[in-house]
Design a protein around this motif. Structure first.
Motif, PDB file in Angstrom:
ATOM      1  N   ASP A   1       0.831  -1.208   0.000  1.00 34.76           N
ATOM      2  CA  ASP A   1       0.000   0.000   0.000  1.00 34.76           C
ATOM      3  C   ASP A   1       0.866   1.258   0.000  1.00 34.76           C
ATOM      4  O   ASP A   1       0.435   2.313  -0.473  1.00 34.76           O
ATOM      5  CB  ASP A   1      -0.917   0.015   1.228  1.00 34.76           C
ATOM      6  CG  ASP A   1      -1.811  -1.211   1.292  1.00 34.76           C
ATOM      7  OD1 ASP A   1      -2.677  -1.340   0.415  1.00 34.76           O
ATOM      8  OD2 ASP A   1      -1.627  -2.043   2.202  1.00 34.76           O
ATOM      9  N   LEU A   2       2.064   1.141   0.560  1.00 34.04           N
ATOM     10  CA  LEU A   2       2.956   2.301   0.689  1.00 34.04           C
ATOM     11  C   LEU A   2       4.384   1.875   0.395  1.00 34.04           C
ATOM     12  O   LEU A   2       4.812   0.800   0.795  1.00 34.04           O
ATOM     13  CB  LEU A   2       2.840   2.907   2.084  1.00 34.04           C
ATOM     14  CG  LEU A   2       3.694   4.135   2.404  1.00 34.04           C
ATOM     15  CD1 LEU A   2       2.916   5.094   3.310  1.00 34.04           C
ATOM     16  CD2 LEU A   2       5.008   3.758   3.074  1.00 34.04           C
ATOM     17  N   TRP A   3       5.116   2.731  -0.316  1.00 32.29           N
ATOM     18  CA  TRP A   3       6.530   2.497  -0.580  1.00 32.29           C
ATOM     19  C   TRP A   3       7.358   3.437   0.289  1.00 32.29           C
ATOM     20  O   TRP A   3       7.149   4.656   0.260  1.00 32.29           O
ATOM     21  CB  TRP A   3       6.859   2.753  -2.046  1.00 32.29           C
ATOM     22  CG  TRP A   3       6.337   1.713  -2.991  1.00 32.29           C
ATOM     23  CD1 TRP A   3       5.406   0.745  -2.714  1.00 32.29           C
ATOM     24  CD2 TRP A   3       6.695   1.539  -4.367  1.00 32.29           C
ATOM     25  NE1 TRP A   3       5.166  -0.013  -3.834  1.00 32.29           N
ATOM     26  CE2 TRP A   3       5.945   0.452  -4.858  1.00 32.29           C
ATOM     27  CE3 TRP A   3       7.562   2.192  -5.217  1.00 32.29           C
ATOM     28  CZ2 TRP A   3       6.055   0.013  -6.179  1.00 32.29           C
ATOM     29  CZ3 TRP A   3       7.669   1.761  -6.537  1.00 32.29           C
ATOM     30  CH2 TRP A   3       6.923   0.675  -7.009  1.00 32.29           C
ATOM     31  N   LEU A   4       8.293   2.879   1.034  1.00 32.18           N
ATOM     32  CA  LEU A   4       9.239   3.653   1.831  1.00 32.18           C
ATOM     33  C   LEU A   4      10.589   3.581   1.125  1.00 32.18           C
ATOM     34  O   LEU A   4      11.207   2.525   1.069  1.00 32.18           O
ATOM     35  CB  LEU A   4       9.327   3.088   3.250  1.00 32.18           C
ATOM     36  CG  LEU A   4      10.355   3.699   4.202  1.00 32.18           C
ATOM     37  CD1 LEU A   4      10.181   5.205   4.304  1.00 32.18           C
ATOM     38  CD2 LEU A   4      10.249   3.053   5.573  1.00 32.18           C
ATOM     39  N   LEU A   5      11.039   4.700   0.574  1.00 31.48           N
ATOM     40  CA  LEU A   5      12.241   4.739  -0.257  1.00 31.48           C
ATOM     41  C   LEU A   5      13.357   5.449   0.492  1.00 31.48           C
ATOM     42  O   LEU A   5      13.267   6.645   0.779  1.00 31.48           O
ATOM     43  CB  LEU A   5      11.935   5.450  -1.579  1.00 31.48           C
ATOM     44  CG  LEU A   5      10.769   4.848  -2.386  1.00 31.48           C
ATOM     45  CD1 LEU A   5      10.477   5.694  -3.621  1.00 31.48           C
ATOM     46  CD2 LEU A   5      11.068   3.406  -2.779  1.00 31.48           C
TER      47      LEU A   5
ATOM     48  N   SER B   1      12.020   5.460  -8.946  1.00 29.98           N
ATOM     49  CA  SER B   1      11.156   4.674  -8.058  1.00 29.98           C
ATOM     50  C   SER B   1       9.979   5.510  -7.566  1.00 29.98           C
ATOM     51  O   SER B   1       8.858   4.999  -7.432  1.00 29.98           O
ATOM     52  CB  SER B   1      11.960   4.144  -6.868  1.00 29.98           C
ATOM     53  OG  SER B   1      12.924   3.199  -7.280  1.00 29.98           O
ATOM     54  N   ILE B   2      10.216   6.786  -7.295  1.00 33.82           N
ATOM     55  CA  ILE B   2       9.120   7.680  -6.896  1.00 33.82           C
ATOM     56  C   ILE B   2       8.084   7.768  -8.017  1.00 33.82           C
ATOM     57  O   ILE B   2       6.877   7.650  -7.791  1.00 33.82           O
ATOM     58  CB  ILE B   2       9.660   9.080  -6.553  1.00 33.82           C
ATOM     59  CG1 ILE B   2      10.539   9.024  -5.304  1.00 33.82           C
ATOM     60  CG2 ILE B   2       8.509  10.061  -6.334  1.00 33.82           C
ATOM     61  CD1 ILE B   2      11.224  10.345  -4.984  1.00 33.82           C
ATOM     62  N   LYS B   3       8.573   7.970  -9.239  1.00 29.58           N
ATOM     63  CA  LYS B   3       7.674   8.079 -10.391  1.00 29.58           C
ATOM     64  C   LYS B   3       6.871   6.793 -10.583  1.00 29.58           C
ATOM     65  O   LYS B   3       5.652   6.833 -10.829  1.00 29.58           O
ATOM     66  CB  LYS B   3       8.490   8.391 -11.642  1.00 29.58           C
ATOM     67  CG  LYS B   3       7.653   8.590 -12.892  1.00 29.58           C
ATOM     68  CD  LYS B   3       8.543   8.928 -14.083  1.00 29.58           C
ATOM     69  CE  LYS B   3       7.702   9.101 -15.350  1.00 29.58           C
ATOM     70  NZ  LYS B   3       8.552   9.407 -16.536  1.00 29.58           N
ATOM     71  N   LYS B   4       7.535   5.661 -10.430  1.00 29.89           N
ATOM     72  CA  LYS B   4       6.856   4.374 -10.599  1.00 29.89           C
ATOM     73  C   LYS B   4       5.780   4.184  -9.539  1.00 29.89           C
ATOM     74  O   LYS B   4       4.685   3.698  -9.829  1.00 29.89           O
ATOM     75  CB  LYS B   4       7.873   3.242 -10.529  1.00 29.89           C
ATOM     76  CG  LYS B   4       7.313   1.864 -10.811  1.00 29.89           C
ATOM     77  CD  LYS B   4       8.414   0.817 -10.813  1.00 29.89           C
ATOM     78  CE  LYS B   4       7.852  -0.568 -11.106  1.00 29.89           C
ATOM     79  NZ  LYS B   4       8.916  -1.609 -11.104  1.00 29.89           N
TER      80      LYS B   4
END
Length: 569
Positions: free
Chosen positions: A97-101, A117-120
């Motif tokens: 549900d959430l990406w932590l980069l 990765s942000i864009k994806k």
């Protein structure tokens, strides 16, 4: 005389006039009344959930970390806190549900991967939280607008940031940790964490540095030197060994500068740590710049000879040219570096010295580059990190006259060819070595072990070897590895004080009994209630359902602790 209560009407019948309807007429009128039918609303209404209606702590989170071991340690701490709060850490980004980069700002390619990765994530309509050095150093970048950020010194508040991001809010915590105005090393060391490898504990001993290198962007993010107290670091190491860890990595932007801000030094810390390392377990020291190791050469040689400390040191030289080193503001000359390397080679026989080199720094001439190549030929470093120079925005080096791109590429290629022209391990074939097995090889065909000098030794993939000290005979040598055959009569020795945690299990939390678990697990949220510490297997991996107590302060029950992990994650 009549009283005030006397009524002039003698009988209630006197109130009815001749024009009023009779009782019969009133009854008839009731029968002619037609009731009006109430129309039913056939349209079903659906409740529109607002963002604030989302309950945080039940979502799946995928985390990606780039960069150094310090960044990896931060990532382990963030994962542990989120899992302890109820979030599910998953190895599958598509189901998250959430990406932590968690980003790295050292080189342009690392930031490019981070940006992509942000864009994806946005294209897949995922919630995003950013961490690491890129947003800390440049929070106003256009591609970071509207996104939540957790600063490098605020990782102990990652749950707060993720909670708000899940609800659709944007939160940014970028401040510094201070105590009475003095900058601290960062978040507490006793926070829960999920180790990427349950056998290896990464401990950040300080953050920031004392240098001002003209090419470095990390300084903008990590800042000046701030060290953790010796006693806190020793306690973290002791806790790690009690959780089955058999190898500790000390990391920071410059371990050699440790303690200069709090009145101590690196050798003092290392001798204290050696006291708590179990027999057979090992300690690996991280990167140190030449100026600070020069001050402690004699003491460092004694420590690196200790049987529970790897005879390994990472000392980045960056260039063999004094002119280039001056432009970099490295605060040492090539001869200083040679002195450090030669001293340690003489006092610690067999020591592995790893180093870094930047190719194509602004102003680097062909003669400067040849001095660097001469240094590599002289010492034939077994581990050499070659980096083509990338100008980082906001650094002094980015404003200098740049070396043409084609020249930088050619020098990088030439130095790489020089590095691959020699085999540093051929003379070790036939040796008998004791190695500590901690990992699995990338091709999954071997277990990876390291000998006293932190040279990589591949051994047969036998389950009884994992986390153990094994005696092997070296029968093959490659450019980056050795292969070892276990001796028939050798004993497998376990350095761990206790059974290691499972992969994905949270460090720093104490399990409670089944009786306590049953009081805090809601049947509405938990379809299955297992005894504390038990596991249930699923096709996509393993999930831990349990209830834990807090790691600090009064007893606090944390409901719904879930961790999901997968092979190779």
């Amino acid at each position: 005389m009549p009283s005030a209560c006397d009524s002039p009407i003698d009988d209630i019948e006197d109130m009815v006039s001749s024009g009023d309807p009779t009782p019969h007429e009133r009854q008839y009128s009731r029968k002619t009344v037609v009731p009006r039918a109430r129309k039913r609303n056939t349209q079903q209404t659906t409740e529109v959930l607002q963002a604030d209606s989302v309950i945080p702590g039940m979502q799946k989170i995928w985390m990606r970390t780039w960069g150094c071991s310090h960044n990896n340690s931060d990532g382990e701490y963030m994962a542990g806190q989120l899992a302890a709060s109820g979030y599910i850490m998953t190895g599958r980004n598509q189901s998250a549900d959430l990406w932590l980069l968690n980003s790295c700002t050292v080189k342009n390619p690392a930031e490019d991967h981070f940006r992509n990765s942000i864009k994806k994530a946005q294209e897949q309509d995922k919630k995003v939280v950013l961490a690491g050095c890129v947003p800390q150093a440049q929070p106003r970048m256009d591609y970071l607008k509207g996104l939540s950020i957790i600063g490098v010194q605020q990782i102990d508040r990652v749950v707060e940031v993720v909670d708000e991001a899940v609800k659709g809010h944007s939160v940014r915590l970028l401040g510094q940790k201070k105590d009475n105005g003095k900058r601290l090393g960062g978040a507490r060391l006793d926070l829960p964490k999920i180790r990427k490898n349950p056998l290896i504990e990464i401990i950040s001993i300080n953050t920031g540095c004392l240098n001002a290198c003209t090419y470095c962007k990390t300084k903008h993010a990590r800042g000046d030197l701030a060290s953790y107290p010796v006693e806190e670091l020793v306690e973290r190491a002791r806790q790690s060994f009690n959780e089955g860890v058999c190898e500790i990595w000390l990391t920071s932007e410059d371990t050699g500068a440790y303690g200069k801000d709090i009145g101590t030094d690196l050798p003092t810390l290392l001798w204290k740590l050696v006291e708590v390392i179990p027999e057979g377990a090992m300690l690996r020291l991280g990167m140190t710049n030449p100026p600070y190791i020069l001050e402690h050469l004699e003491e460092m040689a004694r420590i690196l000879n200790h049987p529970r400390v790897y005879g390994f040191l990472h000392i980045p030289v960056q260039s063999g040219s004094d002119s280039v080193l001056m432009d970099m503001k490295r605060e040492y000359c090539a001869e200083d570096f040679r002195h450090v390397v030669q001293f340690l080679k003489d006092r610690v026989p067999g020591i592995t010295i790893a180093t870094d080199i930047i190719c194509g720094f602004p102003g680097e001439t062909d003669a400067d580059f040849q001095e660097t190549c001469d240094l590599v030929r002289e010492y034939r470093f077994p581990s050499l990190f070659i980096n083509q120079f990338y100008p980082r925005p906001g650094t002094p080096a980015a404003k200098m006259d740049q070396v043409p791109a084609q020249v930088k590429k050619q020098r990088t290629k030439e130095l790489s060819a020089l590095f691959h022209s020699y085999n540093p391990y051929d003379h070790k074939i036939g040796e008998t070595q004791r190695v500590l097995v901690t990992e699995e090889s990338f091709d999954t065909q071997y277990f990876v072990a390291h000998n006293k000098y932190y040279e990589q030794v591949l051994v047969p993939k036998r389950s009884e070897f994992k986390g153990k000290m094994v005696e092997v005979e070296i029968y093959e040598a490659g450019k980056h590895f050795l292969k070892g055959r276990p001796l028939k009569d050798s004993q497998v020795f376990s350095p761990s004080l206790s059974k290691p945690l499972l992969k994905g299990e949270v460090s720093g939390l104490t399990q409670v009994t089944l009786q306590e678990s049953s009081r805090c697990i809601s049947s509405a949220l938990m379809p299955v209630c297992l005894s504390s510490g038990s596991r249930t297997d699923r096709q996509e991996g393993a999930m831990a359902w349990s209830c834990w107590v807090s790691w600090d302060g009064p007893l606090v029950l944390v409901c719904g602790f879930m961790v999901e992990w997968f092979n190779g994650v």
